[in-house]
Scaffold this motif. Structure first.
Motif, PDB file in Angstrom:
ATOM      1  N   LEU A  94       1.138   5.361   1.437  1.00  0.00           N
ATOM      2  CA  LEU A  94       0.702   6.300   2.480  1.00  0.00           C
ATOM      3  C   LEU A  94       1.196   7.700   2.135  1.00  0.00           C
ATOM      4  O   LEU A  94       2.267   7.849   1.556  1.00  0.00           O
ATOM      5  CB  LEU A  94       1.265   5.888   3.845  1.00  0.00           C
ATOM      6  N   PHE A 124       0.837  -1.204   0.000  1.00  0.00           N
ATOM      7  CA  PHE A 124       0.000   0.000   0.000  1.00  0.00           C
ATOM      8  C   PHE A 124       0.870   1.251   0.000  1.00  0.00           C
ATOM      9  O   PHE A 124       2.093   1.171   0.157  1.00  0.00           O
ATOM     10  CB  PHE A 124      -0.947   0.003   1.208  1.00  0.00           C
ATOM     11  N   LYS A 183      -3.518  -2.781   9.318  1.00  0.00           N
ATOM     12  CA  LYS A 183      -3.897  -3.499   8.097  1.00  0.00           C
ATOM     13  C   LYS A 183      -3.708  -5.001   8.261  1.00  0.00           C
ATOM     14  O   LYS A 183      -4.503  -5.800   7.754  1.00  0.00           O
ATOM     15  CB  LYS A 183      -3.070  -2.985   6.908  1.00  0.00           C
ATOM     16  N   ARG A 194      -0.116   2.003  10.737  1.00  0.00           N
ATOM     17  CA  ARG A 194      -1.080   1.681   9.681  1.00  0.00           C
ATOM     18  C   ARG A 194      -0.843   0.233   9.218  1.00  0.00           C
ATOM     19  O   ARG A 194      -1.769  -0.511   8.952  1.00  0.00           O
ATOM     20  CB  ARG A 194      -0.943   2.632   8.477  1.00  0.00           C
ATOM     21  N   ASP A 227      -5.496   6.392   4.326  1.00  0.00           N
ATOM     22  CA  ASP A 227      -4.071   6.274   4.059  1.00  0.00           C
ATOM     23  C   ASP A 227      -3.387   7.613   3.836  1.00  0.00           C
ATOM     24  O   ASP A 227      -2.241   7.675   3.409  1.00  0.00           O
ATOM     25  CB  ASP A 227      -3.845   5.390   2.824  1.00  0.00           C
TER      26      ASP A 227
END
Ligand SMILES: Cc1cc2nc3c(=O)[nH]c(=O)nc-3n(C[C@H](O)[C@H](O)[C@H](O)COP(=O)(O)OP(=O)(O)OC[C@H]3O[C@@H](n4cnc5c(N)ncnc54)[C@H](O)[C@@H]3O)c2cc1C
Lengths: 270, 807
Positions: free
Chosen positions: B189, B187, B384, B380, B778
């Motif tokens: 951010l 992912f 997740k 984060r 995010d």
């Protein structure tokens, strides 16, 4: 953040103030609470050559009950108007709205008339005046006149006040129905991203929206017949909000809808 | 009245002065000094083709106009790159006044000196600078992908590139570990820019004494000693002829550790040249566009983990925006890279950063200094993983914690001080237990579902961090007891409102056994203490606190020796209570510390009654020994330094419950809880104060503050009207609990507490909003307008991922 130099006038009467303003012409500005004007001057976004300070003018700070409403003088501070039982008895929306204007420190100094003359479309009191069909009393070289709210606000930070004119008071009418004002601001006391003042009377309903146009946007929603969701849609159709760094145009439109519904409901219940 | 004040919630001694308006800040000084204003670039990137002052020179009250051309040799050079690093292959710093090119809006070009600031600004308005426009580079991704360059000679706008990797125990590389892991996630951010925004901007006031050929400079700085050395070096003055004093300073938060600012050189230079007092106090707009910002990063994260949520491999790529210049080196991305690991044992870790130039205000440390970004990334990631595995978020964190019996714990990286990242002590499981108790973590699901029945959206979030504090190289303390019994403490580092006058006095009173009323503290004044590093990195209490304690111990040792002579006792039998040296258990056999101070200084001349005791015919010392014994010094004073082998690691955990309005998307923090461990607390009330202030700034960074640049490099919200620093009305009540795991590294067992509060807030709030909304968060900060847009796109396009329902 220092202003360029200017000539400072400290008139003691309305007549002297009008005279000084007339003499200065387009280069003159009234100084009331200074909460909007001084920052603009410090940032050199405004550079009037003549500053006519009305803080020493006698008789301008009165708040008086008149038939059908309350008259607020040009030197009545937000905080005084907010605390005034006279104003509250005539029109409770005034106090309710003033509590959303800035913070106590700013309200101690800033004037309600100044805020209306300043004509910021994001400000509460212009919307309140527009909703209530109030008026502004001005004095100029040609004498005195009353300008109805509907003709007073002509653009962002722009009123129909003519060069050389002093606003001496505003008149907030009482209403036959309930009123309410709601807004969403980024922080407590900030100018709102959207706000709606509402009036629900037995035979009509209307709202005044702030921060969604060049002037306070008044929308008659009588035809919604008490269906406030429907009223919100009517309002959303009439506004053309702009985006800025705090809110997208979409979000402003959405908020205005939500607040219209909530404010009308509160006004109806008031 | 006790003198054992260490650990007590003593009220801040400086408050009476500061709160009543009796503080003396930079602009309170030098009422008659000439004033300085600057013509600053209105453009983000341009060549300067001409400077025309014709319209300006007639302004009455104008004293001088200077451009780069006017500067003397030492001042013409680019400003120093304070912290060089081998990975910073293309470090660049600005000139005091721009030379040929401007690289951000706000860069100073012309310096104007006038009789007052009004006139100086009038003059600035009349100076015409002509420009040839260059393409501005704004935004991290544009900077690395686009053809436009901030510095012609820095290809790709990349100032620094650094990779650090800690391979798995079996030697496998992180990327291999992740590829082979049972589960992986990937992912991106985003964190935006904010800034320190101290209440008082920067400011410099200089006085040149032409007869004495000495210079005194007051600066609103976090390091007066280093400013002094910089001024002496740049202006070619002998160091002993330069004094630098930090008066009361209205906040720093990092921006005032950067030095010398152009004004810190230019103002003293002009004062000498003009032989007049000269002062510059920064206004708010100047502070927005010409000091420093921080935070902006884009992070690409890959993580591999097992069924329990153990992180097997973590691979983070960071784009770090350092603005137009790098005066403070790459400390911020280094801290992000290293402190990202938090309280966790990560199986293998690879972190790579690119530090990137853009045509914006330079980036230097702001309270937290890269940690909020690192913690945002790690926390984060933990959320997740929990979400993916359908596990409680605190359990996944606990599964990865370093355990209390594993200290010292070596993270096998190099920290910001160039030393190994070895955690000294901590108890993370206990912290988490306390936090869950405090916020009611286990009860929250019930609260949440009850609220949902009423149509309300509630969410809870949690975040953990470890903070390296008390970085070296050293600080010193000087303690002197005078013959009136007063204790004068000085240390070279500066104060910006932290309460040093209180905590350092508590330490001295406790160590010396004197009432705190007798103790006075001076900081940041090179007349009193010449060697220091500065106040930053949560280091003042650890560094100067320990140095002052060590200095006090020297003083005490000497006092007991002198008193032992006078009382004909063994020093080992003596102690000091309430300013009296006495035999343990026999309070009548005593001598005031004040008298000891008299005796410590053998005199020829009796200047007052007390002094008579120390004159040559009054003392009964041995005739075979010199009055000042060999190896001794006159006076009851001591000086010592504290220099740690490496940093000490404080830690903490925060949790918050937020409510989001289903209609307006307003975000409200209902509760905010903090468990904090900074080792031994000198003063729990001040520790809480630091936490409160930190959390408030964290809330700012999470929900309100960002620097909005347009594509031309104009900062659109360079005022407090539009840069939304939270008011007190936006800050929730902050509930705190403490844990005290002493540091084994220093005599007092303390760790830093200054930055802690701000560090995990964005991570915590993001987690809580995500929990309330079931929409992935995010990017921080987040505004109601942003949340509304996220809701909208998650409803319509699925472009924003919705969370799986784990209930
Ligand atoms: C931090 C902050 C937050 C604020 N937030 C809000 C808010 O949320 N909502 C809001 O509505 N306002 C807000 N304000 C503005 C505040 O309400 C001001 O006081 C008000 O807008 C102007 O009133 P004043 O008396 O200060 O006018 P001044 O600043 O003195 O004058 C404003 C303008 O009106 C003109 N003027 C003033 N009085 C007269 C007169 N009698 N006749 C002719 N011309 C006149 C002046 O010449 C000038 O152009 C805020 C201000 C600050 C500083």
């Amino acid at each position: 953040m220092k202003p360029p130099s200017f000539v400072y006038h400290a008139p003691a009467t309305v007549a002297e103030a009008v005279e000084a303003l007339a003499a200065a012409g387009a280069d003159g500005k009234v100084l009331a609470g200074g909460q909007s004007l001084i920052p603009l001057m410090n940032m050199r976004l405004a550079a009037p050559g003549h500053l006519v300070d009305i803080n020493h003018v006698a008789g301008l700070a009165e708040i008086t009950a008149e038939p059908g409403g309350v008259r607020v003088g040009a030197l009545a501070r937000h905080a005084e108007v907010e605390a005034s039982e006279t104003a509250h008895a005539a029109q409770p929306l005034v106090r309710e709205a003033l509590r959303l204007v800035a913070h106590p420190a700013v309200r101690n100094r800033g004037t309600t008339v100044g805020s209306i003359v300043h004509a910021d479309p994001a400000a509460e009191m212009p919307a309140v005046l527009a909703l209530l069909d109030g008026s502004v009393r001005v004095r100029g070289p040609e004498g005195e006149r009353d300008i109805p709210a509907g003709e007073f606000f002509v653009g962002p930070m722009e009123s129909s006040l003519r060069t050389g004119e002093l606003a001496v008071s505003v008149f907030f009418p009482s209403a036959r129905g309930g009123t309410a004002i709601l807004e969403v601001a980024r922080r407590h006391g900030d100018y709102a991203m959207a706000g709606v003042a509402a009036l629900v009377a037995p035979d009509h309903a209307k709202v005044a929206c702030l921060s969604v146009g060049a002037v306070p946007v008044v929308v008659d929603v009588t035809e919604a017949e008490g269906d406030w969701k429907r009223a919100a849609e009517l309002v959303q159709d009439q506004i053309d909000p702009e985006a800025d760094i705090h809110a997208t145009a979409d979000y402003r439109r959405h908020l205005t809808g939500v607040l219209t519904e909530r404010a009308l409901k509160a006004a109806a219940d008031a | 009245m006790t003198t054992k004040l260490f650990g007590e919630p003593v009220r801040r001694r400086e408050d009476a002065r500061l709160v009543a308006g009796n503080g003396r800040y930079l602009d309170d000084l030098g009422a008659n000094a000439l004033a300085v204003a600057f013509v600053r670039s209105p453009h983000a990137h341009a060549l300067i083709t001409g400077i025309d002052v014709d319209d300006a020179i007639d302004v009455e009250g104008l004293v001088a106009i200077y451009t780069w051309e006017d500067l003397p040799a030492g001042v013409r050079e680019p400003l120093p790159l304070l912290i060089p690093h081998p990975a910073l292959t293309h470090g660049r710093t600005a000139y005091c006044l721009a030379k040929d090119v401007v690289r951000h809006v706000g860069e100073p070009i012309v310096m104007v000196v006038a009789t007052d600031r009004y006139i100086a600004e009038d003059v600035c308005e009349r100076i015409q600078v002509s420009y040839e426009f260059l393409k501005p580079v704004v935004g991290l991704e544009t900077a690395v992908s686009g053809p436009n360059l901030v510095h012609e000679d820095v290809p790709g706008n990349i100032g620094a590139h650094m990779i650090q990797e800690v391979a798995a125990k079996d030697g496998r590389a992180t990327r291999d570990v992740i590829a082979a892991a049972p589960h992986t996630l990937e992912f991106r951010l985003d964190i935006e820019r904010s800034a320190c925004m101290p209440m008082e901007g920067k400011g410099v006031y200089a006085r040149w004494d032409a007869d004495d050929r000495s210079l005194r400079v007051y600066s609103s700085t976090q390091t007066s000693t280093s400013v002094r050395m910089a001024i002496a070096a740049k202006l070619g003055l002998p160091l002993p002829k330069v004094e630098v004093i930090a008066p009361d300073v209205g906040g720093g938060f990092g921006v005032k550790i950067v030095h010398p600012w152009p004004e810190e050189i230019l103002v003293p230079w002009a004062a000498i040249l003009l032989n007049r007092e000269v002062k510059w106090s920064e206004d708010r707009r100047e502070h927005f566009i010409s000091s420093a910002h921080e935070r902006a990063q884009v992070q690409h994260v890959k993580v591999g983990f097992d069924d329990e949520g153990h992180v097997l491999g973590l691979d983070v790529e960071i784009l770090h925006d350092h603005g137009a210049y790098t005066p403070y080196g790459i400390i911020v991305p280094i801290i992000t890279s290293t402190q990202l690991l938090g309280p966790y044992k990560i199986g293998s870790y690879r972190v790579e950063f690119f530090s990137v130039y853009t045509n914006t205000v330079q980036v230097t440390p702001y309270r937290g200094a890269g940690r909020p970004q690192g913690v945002f990334c790690m926390e984060r990631t933990m959320d997740k993983i929990a979400q993916y595995l359908g596990k409680d978020r605190t359990l996944v964190r606990a599964a990865n914690f370093i355990q209390p019996d594993e200290f010292p714990y070596d993270q096998q990286m190099i920290f910001q001080d160039g030393r190994p990242l070895i955690y000294d002590s901590g108890d993370y499981p206990e912290s988490l237990r306390k936090l869950k108790d405090l916020i009611g973590w286990d009860e929250f699901p019930l609260m949440q579902s009850k609220a949902a029945e009423e149509g309300r959206k509630l969410g809870i979030g949690v975040g953990c961090y470890v903070e390296g504090t008390g970085v070296g190289p050293y600080e010193g303390g000087h303690v002197q007891v005078t013959s009136d019994g007063r204790v004068h403490v000085s240390t070279g580092l500066t104060s910006q409102g932290q309460g040093h006058e209180t905590v350092f006095a508590q330490i001295a009173a406790t160590e010396l056994g004197v009432p705190i009323e007798k103790v006075s503290v001076v900081t940041g004044d090179t007349r009193r203490f010449g060697y220091a590093v500065g106040t930053f990195a949560s280091r003042a209490a650890v560094m100067s606190g320990n140095a002052i304690a060590l200095a006090c111990r020297k003083v005490k040792e000497k006092a007991l020796r002198i008193a032992a002579d006078a009382l004909e006792a063994d020093p080992a039998d003596l102690e000091i209570t309430d300013g009296m040296v006495h035999v343990v258990g026999a309070p009548s056999a005593s001598i005031p510390l004040a008298t000891v101070a008299v005796l410590s200084n053998p005199l020829r001349y009796a200047f007052d009654e007390e002094a008579k005791r120390a004159t040559q015919f009054a003392t009964s010392g041995s005739m075979d020994k010199p009055p000042v014994a060999e190896g001794q010094e006159p006076g009851l004073e001591g000086k010592d330094y504290y220099s740690p082998v490496r940093s000490t690691f404080a830690s903490g955990m925060h949790a918050a419950i937020v409510e989001t309005d289903p209609d307006t998307a307003e975000i409200k923090i209902l509760r905010y809880a903090v468990v904090h461990d900074c080792g031994k607390m000198i003063n729990p009330m001040l520790v809480e104060g630091q936490i409160h202030g930190g959390v408030a700034q964290g809330v700012g960074g999470a929900l309100y503050e960002k620097m909005v640049y347009d594509e031309h490099g104009q900062l659109l919200n360079a005022s407090f009207m539009d840069f939304l620093m939270p008011y007190v009305t936006e800050i929730p009540f902050i509930e705190t609990d403490h844990l005290e795991t002493p540091s084994p590294l220093n005599p007092l067992g303390i760790k830093g507490a200054g930055e802690a509060g701000v560090i995990p807030v964005s991570a915590v709030i993001a987690g809580a909003i995500e929990d309330a909304e079931k929409i992935v968060i995010d990017r921080m900060p987040i505004s109601p307008s942003d949340l509304y847009a996220l809701r909208d796109s998650s409803r319509t396009s699925g472009a924003v991922s919705r969370l799986r329902n784990t209930q």
